[in-house]
Scaffold this motif. Structure first.
Motif, PDB file in Angstrom:
ATOM      1  N   LEU A 258     -22.989  41.219  21.889  1.00 15.93           N
ATOM      2  CA  LEU A 258     -24.166  42.021  21.267  1.00 15.93           C
ATOM      3  C   LEU A 258     -24.242  41.864  19.714  1.00 15.93           C
ATOM      4  CD1 LEU A 258     -23.454  45.107  23.661  1.00 15.93           C
ATOM      5  CD2 LEU A 258     -25.511  43.644  23.523  1.00 15.93           C
ATOM      6  N   ARG A 259     -23.254  41.612  18.995  1.00 17.56           N
ATOM      7  CA  ARG A 259     -23.319  41.872  17.600  1.00 17.56           C
ATOM      8  C   ARG A 259     -24.226  40.611  17.403  1.00 17.56           C
ATOM      9  NH1 ARG A 259     -24.880  40.519  13.420  1.00 17.56           N
ATOM     10  NH2 ARG A 259     -23.762  40.411  11.609  1.00 17.56           N
ATOM     11  N   GLU A 260     -23.646  39.511  17.745  1.00 16.28           N
ATOM     12  CA  GLU A 260     -24.428  38.147  17.686  1.00 16.28           C
ATOM     13  C   GLU A 260     -25.994  38.266  17.834  1.00 16.28           C
ATOM     14  OE1 GLU A 260     -23.985  33.534  18.871  1.00 16.28           O
ATOM     15  OE2 GLU A 260     -22.296  34.981  19.425  1.00 16.28           O
ATOM     16  N   HIS A 261     -26.126  38.677  18.976  1.00 17.47           N
ATOM     17  CA  HIS A 261     -27.474  38.434  19.567  1.00 17.47           C
ATOM     18  C   HIS A 261     -28.338  39.642  18.762  1.00 17.47           C
ATOM     19  CE1 HIS A 261     -27.081  35.466  22.404  1.00 17.47           C
ATOM     20  NE2 HIS A 261     -26.035  35.861  22.982  1.00 17.47           N
ATOM     21  N   LEU A 262     -28.001  40.637  18.715  1.00 14.46           N
ATOM     22  CA  LEU A 262     -28.763  41.952  18.051  1.00 14.46           C
ATOM     23  C   LEU A 262     -28.925  41.616  16.621  1.00 14.46           C
ATOM     24  CD1 LEU A 262     -27.334  45.076  19.801  1.00 14.46           C
ATOM     25  CD2 LEU A 262     -29.523  44.138  20.071  1.00 14.46           C
ATOM     26  N   GLY A 263     -27.903  40.899  15.928  1.00 11.02           N
ATOM     27  CA  GLY A 263     -28.057  40.392  14.637  1.00 11.02           C
ATOM     28  C   GLY A 263     -29.142  39.435  14.325  1.00 11.02           C
ATOM     29  N   LYS A 264     -29.026  38.437  15.274  1.00 11.80           N
ATOM     30  CA  LYS A 264     -30.075  37.324  15.421  1.00 11.80           C
ATOM     31  C   LYS A 264     -31.458  37.925  15.385  1.00 11.80           C
ATOM     32  CE  LYS A 264     -27.342  33.684  16.923  1.00 11.80           C
ATOM     33  NZ  LYS A 264     -27.122  32.583  17.963  1.00 11.80           N
ATOM     34  N   ALA A 265     -31.670  39.165  16.413  1.00 12.04           N
ATOM     35  CA  ALA A 265     -32.842  39.588  16.640  1.00 12.04           C
ATOM     36  C   ALA A 265     -33.315  40.689  15.379  1.00 12.04           C
ATOM     37  CB  ALA A 265     -33.038  40.614  17.782  1.00 12.04           C
ATOM     38  N   ALA A 266     -32.564  41.306  14.792  1.00  7.42           N
ATOM     39  CA  ALA A 266     -32.888  41.899  13.678  1.00  7.42           C
ATOM     40  C   ALA A 266     -33.254  41.134  12.573  1.00  7.42           C
ATOM     41  CB  ALA A 266     -31.827  42.811  13.175  1.00  7.42           C
ATOM     42  N   ALA A 267     -32.434  39.892  12.347  1.00  5.01           N
ATOM     43  CA  ALA A 267     -32.746  39.204  11.137  1.00  5.01           C
ATOM     44  C   ALA A 267     -34.070  38.244  11.275  1.00  5.01           C
ATOM     45  CB  ALA A 267     -31.519  38.195  11.055  1.00  5.01           C
ATOM     46  N   ALA A 268     -34.694  38.033  12.575  1.00  6.69           N
ATOM     47  CA  ALA A 268     -35.820  37.206  12.787  1.00  6.69           C
ATOM     48  C   ALA A 268     -36.852  37.757  12.072  1.00  6.69           C
ATOM     49  CB  ALA A 268     -36.168  37.252  14.455  1.00  6.69           C
ATOM     50  N   GLY A 269     -37.504  36.855  11.164  1.00  6.40           N
ATOM     51  CA  GLY A 269     -38.401  37.114  10.432  1.00  6.40           C
ATOM     52  C   GLY A 269     -38.239  37.579   8.964  1.00  6.40           C
ATOM     53  N   ALA A 270     -36.948  38.231   8.724  1.00  8.57           N
ATOM     54  CA  ALA A 270     -36.434  38.571   7.368  1.00  8.57           C
ATOM     55  C   ALA A 270     -35.952  37.453   6.544  1.00  8.57           C
ATOM     56  CB  ALA A 270     -35.102  39.281   7.824  1.00  8.57           C
ATOM     57  N   PRO A 271     -36.209  37.498   5.241  1.00 10.11           N
ATOM     58  CA  PRO A 271     -35.954  36.395   4.165  1.00 10.11           C
ATOM     59  C   PRO A 271     -34.689  35.748   4.737  1.00 10.11           C
ATOM     60  CG  PRO A 271     -36.649  38.333   3.182  1.00 10.11           C
ATOM     61  CD  PRO A 271     -36.624  38.826   4.530  1.00 10.11           C
ATOM     62  N   ALA A 272     -34.487  34.436   4.524  1.00 13.98           N
ATOM     63  CA  ALA A 272     -33.416  33.752   4.681  1.00 13.98           C
ATOM     64  C   ALA A 272     -32.349  34.124   3.602  1.00 13.98           C
ATOM     65  CB  ALA A 272     -33.636  32.164   4.572  1.00 13.98           C
ATOM     66  N   VAL A 273     -31.232  34.642   4.226  1.00 12.38           N
ATOM     67  CA  VAL A 273     -30.073  34.615   3.183  1.00 12.38           C
ATOM     68  C   VAL A 273     -28.867  33.551   3.454  1.00 12.38           C
ATOM     69  CG1 VAL A 273     -28.199  36.294   2.829  1.00 12.38           C
ATOM     70  CG2 VAL A 273     -30.518  36.961   3.416  1.00 12.38           C
ATOM     71  N   SER A 274     -28.431  33.100   2.249  1.00 10.88           N
ATOM     72  CA  SER A 274     -27.609  32.211   2.005  1.00 10.88           C
ATOM     73  C   SER A 274     -26.134  32.473   2.781  1.00 10.88           C
ATOM     74  CB  SER A 274     -27.032  31.540   0.801  1.00 10.88           C
ATOM     75  OG  SER A 274     -26.049  30.670   0.764  1.00 10.88           O
ATOM     76  N   THR A 275     -25.602  31.838   3.513  1.00 16.18           N
ATOM     77  CA  THR A 275     -24.398  32.050   4.529  1.00 16.18           C
ATOM     78  C   THR A 275     -23.355  30.977   4.227  1.00 16.18           C
ATOM     79  OG1 THR A 275     -25.067  31.183   6.585  1.00 16.18           O
ATOM     80  CG2 THR A 275     -25.412  33.436   6.117  1.00 16.18           C
ATOM     81  N   THR A 276     -23.477  30.330   2.830  1.00 12.58           N
ATOM     82  CA  THR A 276     -22.235  29.215   2.606  1.00 12.58           C
ATOM     83  C   THR A 276     -21.148  29.914   1.763  1.00 12.58           C
ATOM     84  OG1 THR A 276     -23.497  29.018   0.501  1.00 12.58           O
ATOM     85  CG2 THR A 276     -24.211  27.738   2.345  1.00 12.58           C
ATOM     86  N   ALA A 277     -20.639  30.850   2.320  1.00  8.30           N
ATOM     87  CA  ALA A 277     -19.383  31.617   1.648  1.00  8.30           C
ATOM     88  C   ALA A 277     -18.172  30.553   2.272  1.00  8.30           C
ATOM     89  CB  ALA A 277     -19.150  32.910   2.181  1.00  8.30           C
ATOM     90  N   PRO A 278     -17.293  30.245   1.130  1.00  6.14           N
ATOM     91  CA  PRO A 278     -16.288  29.585   1.794  1.00  6.14           C
ATOM     92  C   PRO A 278     -15.385  29.918   2.728  1.00  6.14           C
ATOM     93  CG  PRO A 278     -15.709  30.589  -0.395  1.00  6.14           C
ATOM     94  CD  PRO A 278     -17.365  30.671  -0.183  1.00  6.14           C
TER      95      PRO A 278
END
Length: 242
Positions: free
Chosen positions: A160-180
């Protein structure tokens, strides 16, 4: 269809990120799954067929836990089958990424098999305790139920965290996730890794040792559940609009 060596090289480039993955999955299960995925590719299997092979090994091992009296022979066979099933669980996704034949049906089937595995593994332990355990107290029968609750809630809450997170982030500005990738985190996640959990079945030959090891893992997984729920709730709350 290329050689096995060529397929393995292509599979190395079709790996998921190592972020949030324990050392066992990164250095043991994924490489084993890569070899199995290469073999499946050469054999012409589909990702969904590989998922079903994973289920066959896993569910057969769990049936044996429930139906066969514990012994060292059973311990070795059960662990081997669970470890192979887990490697095939990695292989199906790798094969899907290699061939481009993945899809919602495959992801759904994989999650159904995983969910069934989490329910059945603790049900099998409960049955084994009841039939063969010679338990110090009947209260021990509650342990697999509690462990099962922690495992299933962790699995469902994570999805649920994964899918709700994707739904909430849809349309939002892209955020870099390149943390080591954090090696400390990879080590810390080892107790919560399913592959590490399977090691406890090597103790089936000594019922008292198996109960003790299983109880320790139950406590550890419950603590991880509390930590994960807190973390995921905060992450989702941070995605709340406005």
């Amino acid at each position: 269809m290329g050689s096995t060596g060529t397929v393995l090289r292509e599979l190395r480039g079709a790996q998921k990120s190592a972020k949030g993955v324990s050392l066992y999955s990164r250095y043991v299960n994924r490489p084993a799954g890569r070899v199995l995925a290469a073999g499946a590719y050469r054999a012409g299997l589909t990702p969904n067929q590989v998922t079903l092979v994973s289920a066959l090994f896993t569910y057969a091992a769990l049936a044996a836990v429930a139906l066969v009296e514990p012994s060292w022979t059973l311990a070795l066979l059960v662990y081997a089958a669970l470890a192979i099933g887990f490697a095939f669980d990695s292989a199906d996704g790798q094969l899907a990424r290699l061939t481009g034949r993945g899809g919602p049906d495959g992801e759904w089937l994989d999650h159904v098999v995983d969910c069934g595995k989490l329910v059945l593994v603790h049900t099998a332990v409960l049955i084994s305790f009841y039939r063969f355990g010679e338990l110090p107290s009947d209260a021990w029968l509650l342990l697999p139920l509690g462990f099962q609750l922690a495992a299933v809630v962790t699995f469902c809450a994570g999805l649920l965290r994964e899918h709700l997170g994707k739904a909430a982030a849809a349309g939002a500005p892209a955020v870099s996730t390149t943390a080591p990738v954090s090696r400390v985190r990879a080590v810390g996640l080892l107790p919560a890794d399913y592959g590490v959990f399977c090691l406890v079945f090597l103790l089936l030959g000594v019922p008292g040792a198996f109960r003790a090891g299983y109880a320790v893992l139950a406590v550890v997984h419950t603590l991880f559940l509390a930590a994960f729920l807190t973390k995921w709730f905060r992450e989702l709350r941070a995605l709340r609009p406005g």
